[in-house]
Design a protein around this motif. Structure first.
Motif, PDB file in Angstrom:
ATOM      1  N   PHE A 120     196.606 -13.661   7.018  1.00  0.00           N
ATOM      2  CA  PHE A 120     196.700 -14.096   5.628  1.00  0.00           C
ATOM      3  C   PHE A 120     195.346 -14.074   4.940  1.00  0.00           C
ATOM      4  CE2 PHE A 120     197.270 -17.093   2.129  1.00  0.00           C
ATOM      5  CZ  PHE A 120     198.482 -16.673   1.618  1.00  0.00           C
ATOM      6  N   LEU A 121     194.288 -14.451   5.671  1.00  0.00           N
ATOM      7  CA  LEU A 121     192.945 -14.440   5.092  1.00  0.00           C
ATOM      8  C   LEU A 121     192.518 -13.021   4.738  1.00  0.00           C
ATOM      9  CD1 LEU A 121     190.760 -16.555   4.429  1.00  0.00           C
ATOM     10  CD2 LEU A 121     189.678 -15.982   6.607  1.00  0.00           C
ATOM     11  N   VAL A 122     192.830 -12.066   5.609  1.00  0.00           N
ATOM     12  CA  VAL A 122     192.490 -10.668   5.349  1.00  0.00           C
ATOM     13  C   VAL A 122     193.295 -10.142   4.164  1.00  0.00           C
ATOM     14  CG1 VAL A 122     192.622  -8.324   6.270  1.00  0.00           C
ATOM     15  CG2 VAL A 122     191.729 -10.177   7.692  1.00  0.00           C
ATOM     16  N   THR A 129     184.651  -9.978  -0.769  1.00  0.00           N
ATOM     17  CA  THR A 129     184.985 -11.412  -0.794  1.00  0.00           C
ATOM     18  C   THR A 129     185.283 -12.002   0.581  1.00  0.00           C
ATOM     19  OG1 THR A 129     187.347 -10.944  -1.170  1.00  0.00           O
ATOM     20  CG2 THR A 129     185.943 -11.219  -3.123  1.00  0.00           C
ATOM     21  N   ILE A 130     185.308 -11.178   1.635  1.00  0.00           N
ATOM     22  CA  ILE A 130     185.715 -11.680   2.948  1.00  0.00           C
ATOM     23  C   ILE A 130     184.753 -12.756   3.458  1.00  0.00           C
ATOM     24  CG2 ILE A 130     184.541  -9.778   4.153  1.00  0.00           C
ATOM     25  CD1 ILE A 130     187.768 -11.620   5.271  1.00  0.00           C
ATOM     26  N   ASN A 131     183.431 -12.553   3.255  1.00  0.00           N
ATOM     27  CA  ASN A 131     182.470 -13.554   3.723  1.00  0.00           C
ATOM     28  C   ASN A 131     182.613 -14.867   2.953  1.00  0.00           C
ATOM     29  OD1 ASN A 131     181.350 -11.876   5.664  1.00  0.00           O
ATOM     30  ND2 ASN A 131     179.784 -11.087   4.285  1.00  0.00           N
ATOM     31  N   ARG A 132     182.775 -14.762   1.646  1.00  0.00           N
ATOM     32  CA  ARG A 132     182.949 -15.968   0.827  1.00  0.00           C
ATOM     33  C   ARG A 132     184.219 -16.719   1.222  1.00  0.00           C
ATOM     34  NH1 ARG A 132     185.251 -14.916  -4.857  1.00  0.00           N
ATOM     35  NH2 ARG A 132     187.083 -14.827  -3.488  1.00  0.00           N
ATOM     36  N   ASN A 133     185.323 -15.981   1.366  1.00  0.00           N
ATOM     37  CA  ASN A 133     186.601 -16.615   1.691  1.00  0.00           C
ATOM     38  C   ASN A 133     186.582 -17.237   3.080  1.00  0.00           C
ATOM     39  OD1 ASN A 133     187.490 -15.809  -0.782  1.00  0.00           O
ATOM     40  ND2 ASN A 133     188.777 -14.139  -0.044  1.00  0.00           N
ATOM     41  N   TRP A 138     186.374 -22.044   6.548  1.00  0.00           N
ATOM     42  CA  TRP A 138     185.766 -22.772   7.658  1.00  0.00           C
ATOM     43  C   TRP A 138     185.128 -24.072   7.211  1.00  0.00           C
ATOM     44  CZ3 TRP A 138     186.908 -22.248  12.510  1.00  0.00           C
ATOM     45  CH2 TRP A 138     187.423 -21.026  12.961  1.00  0.00           C
ATOM     46  N   ALA A 139     184.604 -24.114   5.978  1.00  0.00           N
ATOM     47  CA  ALA A 139     184.037 -25.360   5.463  1.00  0.00           C
ATOM     48  C   ALA A 139     185.113 -26.437   5.362  1.00  0.00           C
ATOM     49  CB  ALA A 139     183.396 -25.118   4.100  1.00  0.00           C
TER      50      ALA A 139
END
Length: 448
Positions: A120-122, A129-133, A138-139
């Motif tokens: 779902f994240l991908v 935007t993958i690094n930001r998302n 994870w935060a």
């Protein structure tokens, strides 16, 4: 479209925040809860339950991608959330059979949940935007170690025994939290139409019946699963994976220790008196702070730098070894194995709350060192085969986490620490060897 993707990532993170606030708190306190049950018919062990969860999780990872491909990530996560909620609910009115049965179910659910999360994240990210998302997700997830454990501290501080009423209140609250996280998955929205839906829109009528679509999707998923399994078997024979398996195994051992064993040891330490039970919650919070600090510094600052990977892993080993030595001096040897009573043995030092919490921070910090760099090196070496490589990582890590939980209730603390020291040193050495092999390969390519 961009706003919808951000919305989905935030809802995904909040769902995991709620579910894992319940589960990580449960895992941190369950052995203490089980030991204090005033129930002669209950014979379960929190260590054995967690061992079953990680053992089932390791093997279920092989089947989870097929399930996600057939029913989709959203409903897979919703179904998995129900299984997590069922496990938490067992502690309201505990019975041995339901305790172990839901341990098996949540092991299956965990594999499906994390596989679906990745899908779902991908789906809701692109290269920019993958690094930001991932960072946003994870935060939110790491905050799950804070809230539940904070409640445990305020509720248990000053108590020497945990009453049935207190236990039920805690787990009803955790159950509600887990259910809220599960229901939040229903608020996720589709961002990209499927290929079949695009055909339907273009032609104005369905090309295939829903039954045939699901059949095709299932057949495709089964073929993909077979192909991935063959790739996993091939990678297991490579020198790189064989060497890294020692480091992966160590990450499983220390995962079990900080997530389930160490909190129990603190809660069982007689010298901490009435503060002992409340310190379990504070310890979990401090471990989470160590994870957040380490993940932020080593996961982002040192990302994709092969010269720094070995330095970070070496730092992780040193940090853990310092923590193990302080735990050896500060915590009684019989802390993991005592049942109805507090510890009887005396440690070398007078147990100190400050040292105990410092060790919690060091355990979280060291864990983030190893995990961020294992992800980094696997992503670099197996860029074209990342899914099978990470599946192997999770498989080995979970197997050794399960083994650790099974022996934790029988081995004295000294022996558990010694096992981690031996495997930690071996794993670090093997990681260094893999880095040297990779650097040598890069040098050869540059020469030619």
């Amino acid at each position: 479209m961009a706003d919808l993707r951000i919305y989905n990532v935030v809802i995904l993170g909040l769902g995991f925040l709620f579910i894992f606030t319940a589960f990580t708190t449960c895992g941190n306190i369950e052995q203490t809860i089980v030991k204090g049950l005033d129930n002669d018919t209950f014979t379960g062990s929190g260590y054995h339950s967690l061992g079953i969860i990680y053992g089932i999780f390791s093997f279920s990872n092989l089947l989870a991608p097929t399930v996600v491909a057939i029913i989709g990530p959203q409903f897979t996560m919703f179904f998995s959330g129900i299984l997590y909620s069922g496990y938490v609910a067992v502690f309201i009115t505990p019975s041995t059979w339901s305790f172990y049965f839901t341990s098996v179910l949540i092991g299956i659910g965990a594999a499906m949940l994390w596989t679906a999360q990745g899908h779902f994240l991908v789906e809701n990210s692109d290269a920019s935007t993958i690094n930001r998302n991932t960072g946003m997700f994870w935060a939110l997830l790491q905050c799950s170690m804070l809230f539940g454990n904070l409640y445990i501290y305020f509720d248990w501080n000053g108590r020497t025994e945990i009453s049935d009423r207190s236990r039920k209140t805690i787990f009803i609250g955790l159950l509600v939290t887990s259910v809220l996280g599960t229901l939040s998955f229903l608020a996720l929205r589709k961002t990209l139409p499927t290929e079949e839906e695009m055909h339907n829109e273009e032609e104005g009528q369905p090309l295939l019946s829903p039954r045939m679509m699901y059949k095709q999707r299932a057949n495709s998923a089964v073929q993909d699963a077979k192909s991935e399994f063959k790739t996993i078997l091939q990678l297991l024979k490579t020198k790189t994976i064989l060497l890294l398996s020692c480091c992966m195994a160590y990450s499983g051992l220390e995962l079990s220790f900080y997530s389930g064993v160490y909190g129990t040891c603190i809660g069982a330490t007689t010298e901490f008196g009435a503060a002992a039970k409340g310190l379990i919650g504070i310890s979990g919070i401090v471990v989470g702070i160590g994870e957040i600090v380490g993940g932020g510094v080593f996961g982002l600052v040192c990302k994709n730098n092969r010269f720094r990977r070995t330095s970070v892993v070496f730092l992780g080993m040193v940090v853990h070894f310092v923590a193990f030595y302080l735990i050896y001096l500060n915590i009684p040897d019989d802390a993991p194995v005592v049942l109805k009573t507090s510890t009887l043995n005396k440690p070398y030092l007078t147990p100190s709350i400050s040292i105990a919490l410092l060790c919690s921070f060091l355990l979280g910090l060291g864990d983030s060192c190893f995990n961020t760099q294992l992800y980094s090196i696997l992503g670099r070496v197996y860029a074209e085969q990342s899914a099978p490589a990470f599946a192997i990582f999770k498989f080995i890590q979970s197997i050794f986490a399960a083994v650790t939980f099974f022996y934790s209730g029988y081995l004295l603390l000294t022996w558990q620490l010694l096992i981690m020291v031996i495997l930690g040193f071996t794993g670090t050495l093997c990681f260094f060897m893999v880095e040297r092999i990779q650097n040598f390969s890069v040098d050869l390519q540059q020469e030619y």
